[in-house]
Design a protein around this motif. Structure first.
Motif, PDB file in Angstrom:
ATOM      1  N   GLY A 104       0.811  -1.207   0.000  1.00  0.00           N
ATOM      2  CA  GLY A 104       0.000   0.000   0.000  1.00  0.00           C
ATOM      3  C   GLY A 104       0.846   1.259   0.000  1.00  0.00           C
ATOM      4  N   VAL A 105       0.170   2.371  -0.139  1.00  0.00           N
ATOM      5  CA  VAL A 105       0.876   3.646  -0.268  1.00  0.00           C
ATOM      6  C   VAL A 105       1.682   4.016   0.972  1.00  0.00           C
ATOM      7  CG1 VAL A 105      -0.694   4.565  -2.019  1.00  0.00           C
ATOM      8  CG2 VAL A 105      -1.180   4.972   0.395  1.00  0.00           C
ATOM      9  N   LEU A 106       1.275   3.538   2.151  1.00  0.00           N
ATOM     10  CA  LEU A 106       2.042   3.867   3.358  1.00  0.00           C
ATOM     11  C   LEU A 106       3.411   3.199   3.404  1.00  0.00           C
ATOM     12  CD1 LEU A 106      -0.577   4.069   6.254  1.00  0.00           C
ATOM     13  CD2 LEU A 106       0.610   5.921   5.072  1.00  0.00           C
ATOM     14  N   THR A 107       3.633   2.183   2.556  1.00  0.00           N
ATOM     15  CA  THR A 107       4.969   1.584   2.523  1.00  0.00           C
ATOM     16  C   THR A 107       6.005   2.614   2.074  1.00  0.00           C
ATOM     17  OG1 THR A 107       4.637   0.706   0.288  1.00  0.00           O
ATOM     18  CG2 THR A 107       4.186  -0.778   2.136  1.00  0.00           C
ATOM     19  N   ARG A 108       5.598   3.554   1.251  1.00  0.00           N
ATOM     20  CA  ARG A 108       6.509   4.633   0.842  1.00  0.00           C
ATOM     21  C   ARG A 108       6.816   5.565   2.006  1.00  0.00           C
ATOM     22  NH1 ARG A 108       4.804   6.375  -5.304  1.00  0.00           N
ATOM     23  NH2 ARG A 108       5.291   4.348  -6.202  1.00  0.00           N
ATOM     24  N   VAL A 109       5.816   5.813   2.839  1.00  0.00           N
ATOM     25  CA  VAL A 109       6.010   6.676   4.011  1.00  0.00           C
ATOM     26  C   VAL A 109       6.913   5.975   5.028  1.00  0.00           C
ATOM     27  CG1 VAL A 109       4.838   7.824   5.935  1.00  0.00           C
ATOM     28  CG2 VAL A 109       3.780   7.819   3.660  1.00  0.00           C
ATOM     29  N   ILE A 110       6.669   4.693   5.250  1.00  0.00           N
ATOM     30  CA  ILE A 110       7.469   3.917   6.199  1.00  0.00           C
ATOM     31  C   ILE A 110       8.912   3.818   5.719  1.00  0.00           C
ATOM     32  CG2 ILE A 110       7.776   1.636   7.245  1.00  0.00           C
ATOM     33  CD1 ILE A 110       4.647   1.366   7.021  1.00  0.00           C
ATOM     34  N   GLY A 111       9.087   3.555   4.444  1.00  0.00           N
ATOM     35  CA  GLY A 111      10.423   3.446   3.870  1.00  0.00           C
ATOM     36  C   GLY A 111      11.039   2.080   4.085  1.00  0.00           C
ATOM     37  N   SER A 112      11.878   1.662   3.158  1.00  0.00           N
ATOM     38  CA  SER A 112      12.446   0.319   3.227  1.00  0.00           C
ATOM     39  C   SER A 112      13.416   0.148   4.391  1.00  0.00           C
ATOM     40  CB  SER A 112      13.131  -0.050   1.913  1.00  0.00           C
ATOM     41  OG  SER A 112      14.164   0.857   1.619  1.00  0.00           O
ATOM     42  N   SER A 113      14.156   1.187   4.743  1.00  0.00           N
ATOM     43  CA  SER A 113      15.101   1.021   5.849  1.00  0.00           C
ATOM     44  C   SER A 113      14.362   0.810   7.170  1.00  0.00           C
ATOM     45  CB  SER A 113      16.076   2.194   5.942  1.00  0.00           C
ATOM     46  OG  SER A 113      15.390   3.401   6.132  1.00  0.00           O
ATOM     47  N   GLU A 114      13.264   1.492   7.398  1.00  0.00           N
ATOM     48  CA  GLU A 114      12.479   1.292   8.619  1.00  0.00           C
ATOM     49  C   GLU A 114      11.714  -0.028   8.549  1.00  0.00           C
ATOM     50  OE1 GLU A 114      10.992   1.569  12.343  1.00  0.00           O
ATOM     51  OE2 GLU A 114      12.557   2.821  11.496  1.00  0.00           O
ATOM     52  N   ALA A 115      11.106  -0.341   7.407  1.00  0.00           N
ATOM     53  CA  ALA A 115      10.344  -1.584   7.258  1.00  0.00           C
ATOM     54  C   ALA A 115      11.231  -2.798   7.490  1.00  0.00           C
ATOM     55  CB  ALA A 115       9.699  -1.656   5.879  1.00  0.00           C
ATOM     56  N   SER A 116      12.495  -2.725   7.087  1.00  0.00           N
ATOM     57  CA  SER A 116      13.397  -3.864   7.266  1.00  0.00           C
ATOM     58  C   SER A 116      13.685  -4.146   8.736  1.00  0.00           C
ATOM     59  CB  SER A 116      14.711  -3.628   6.523  1.00  0.00           C
ATOM     60  OG  SER A 116      15.469  -2.594   7.135  1.00  0.00           O
ATOM     61  N   LEU A 117      13.487  -3.157   9.598  1.00  0.00           N
ATOM     62  CA  LEU A 117      13.739  -3.313  11.029  1.00  0.00           C
ATOM     63  C   LEU A 117      12.536  -3.858  11.802  1.00  0.00           C
ATOM     64  CD1 LEU A 117      15.594   0.073  11.667  1.00  0.00           C
ATOM     65  CD2 LEU A 117      16.609  -2.182  11.239  1.00  0.00           C
ATOM     66  N   VAL A 118      11.350  -3.773  11.216  1.00  0.00           N
ATOM     67  CA  VAL A 118      10.110  -4.126  11.920  1.00  0.00           C
ATOM     68  C   VAL A 118      10.118  -5.544  12.476  1.00  0.00           C
ATOM     69  CG1 VAL A 118       7.601  -4.457  11.648  1.00  0.00           C
ATOM     70  CG2 VAL A 118       8.696  -2.353  10.816  1.00  0.00           C
ATOM     71  N   PRO A 119      10.420  -6.579  11.693  1.00  0.00           N
ATOM     72  CA  PRO A 119      10.374  -7.931  12.270  1.00  0.00           C
ATOM     73  C   PRO A 119      11.311  -8.107  13.465  1.00  0.00           C
ATOM     74  CG  PRO A 119      10.473  -8.042   9.883  1.00  0.00           C
ATOM     75  CD  PRO A 119      10.734  -6.614  10.259  1.00  0.00           C
ATOM     76  N   GLY A 120      12.523  -7.616  13.368  1.00  0.00           N
ATOM     77  CA  GLY A 120      13.474  -7.737  14.469  1.00  0.00           C
ATOM     78  C   GLY A 120      13.037  -6.986  15.711  1.00  0.00           C
ATOM     79  N   LYS A 121      12.506  -5.784  15.515  1.00  0.00           N
ATOM     80  CA  LYS A 121      12.019  -5.004  16.661  1.00  0.00           C
ATOM     81  C   LYS A 121      10.867  -5.728  17.353  1.00  0.00           C
ATOM     82  CE  LYS A 121      13.119  -0.274  15.208  1.00  0.00           C
ATOM     83  NZ  LYS A 121      12.515   1.029  14.844  1.00  0.00           N
ATOM     84  N   ARG A 122       9.932  -6.258  16.569  1.00  0.00           N
ATOM     85  CA  ARG A 122       8.796  -6.978  17.166  1.00  0.00           C
ATOM     86  C   ARG A 122       9.266  -8.210  17.929  1.00  0.00           C
ATOM     87  NH1 ARG A 122       4.370  -6.807  12.342  1.00  0.00           N
ATOM     88  NH2 ARG A 122       3.928  -4.572  12.460  1.00  0.00           N
ATOM     89  N   LEU A 123      10.202  -8.944  17.341  1.00  0.00           N
ATOM     90  CA  LEU A 123      10.710 -10.141  18.019  1.00  0.00           C
ATOM     91  C   LEU A 123      11.418  -9.789  19.320  1.00  0.00           C
ATOM     92  CD1 LEU A 123      11.991 -12.186  14.964  1.00  0.00           C
ATOM     93  CD2 LEU A 123      10.126 -12.832  16.512  1.00  0.00           C
ATOM     94  N   SER A 124      12.201  -8.739  19.323  1.00  0.00           N
ATOM     95  CA  SER A 124      12.893  -8.310  20.553  1.00  0.00           C
ATOM     96  C   SER A 124      11.894  -7.913  21.622  1.00  0.00           C
ATOM     97  CB  SER A 124      13.831  -7.141  20.266  1.00  0.00           C
ATOM     98  OG  SER A 124      14.887  -7.566  19.439  1.00  0.00           O
ATOM     99  N   ARG A 125      10.861  -7.171  21.230  1.00  0.00           N
ATOM    100  CA  ARG A 125       9.837  -6.749  22.195  1.00  0.00           C
ATOM    101  C   ARG A 125       9.052  -7.950  22.711  1.00  0.00           C
ATOM    102  NH1 ARG A 125       8.532  -2.264  18.079  1.00  0.00           N
ATOM    103  NH2 ARG A 125       9.897  -0.579  18.755  1.00  0.00           N
ATOM    104  N   LEU A 126       8.747  -8.894  21.818  1.00  0.00           N
ATOM    105  CA  LEU A 126       8.039 -10.103  22.217  1.00  0.00           C
ATOM    106  C   LEU A 126       8.877 -10.896  23.221  1.00  0.00           C
ATOM    107  CD1 LEU A 126       5.740 -12.219  21.914  1.00  0.00           C
ATOM    108  CD2 LEU A 126       7.038 -13.149  19.977  1.00  0.00           C
TER     109      LEU A 126
END
Length: 140
Positions: A104-126
């Motif tokens: 979706g269009v928000l993927t451009r707002v999020i950006g690939s460098s931030e999106a690439s960090l999402v899975p790792g951040k979620r796993l660390s928080r979990l």
């Protein structure tokens, strides 16, 4: 930049598969460890109403698939996210792989460098949430 992002990460946690699934399936408490969620409340159709980042409203649904133990699908205006969680039992814990595909269009707002960090951040928080939640593992 593409309107699709696809990233994953893997972590080993000192928790049982059942404890991990209990936390992931406890939708109303997702905001306790995932700050992207402001609130999660039940909907009438088995889905969950979500408020993300305090301003966006959408839905969350759970399912399973042949390639994951749990699938969380989140739809908010401008973004559709399919998150998979694959849990492999280990002695004294489990390995958890989290894959996040956003479209979706928000993927451009999020950006690939931030999106690439999402899975790792979620796993660390979990993992941190599981380590500090005394009743986890007793709900199997």
């Amino acid at each position: 930049m593409s309107l699709v992002s696809d990233y994953s990460a893997t972590i080993t946690v000192a928790a049982s598969r059942a404890a991990i699934l209990n936390v992931l399936l406890d939708a109303t408490h997702l905001p306790d460890w995932n700050p992207a969620f402001t609130s999660v409340t039940p909907a009438n159709d088995g889905a969950w109403h979500v408020r993300a980042l305090g301003i966006l409203s959408g839905t969350l649904t759970y399912s399973t698939s042949s390639d994951a133990d749990l699938v969380m699908s989140i739809v908010i205006p401008g973004l559709s996210e399919r998150s998979t969680w694959t849990i492999t039992k280990l002695s004294g814990g489990a390995t958890v792989t989290h894959r996040v595909v956003q479209e979706g269009v928000l993927t451009r707002v999020i950006g690939s460098s931030e999106a690439s960090l999402v899975p790792g951040k979620r796993l660390s928080r979990l993992a941190d949430y599981l380590a500090h939640k005394p009743t986890v593992g007793h709900h199997a």
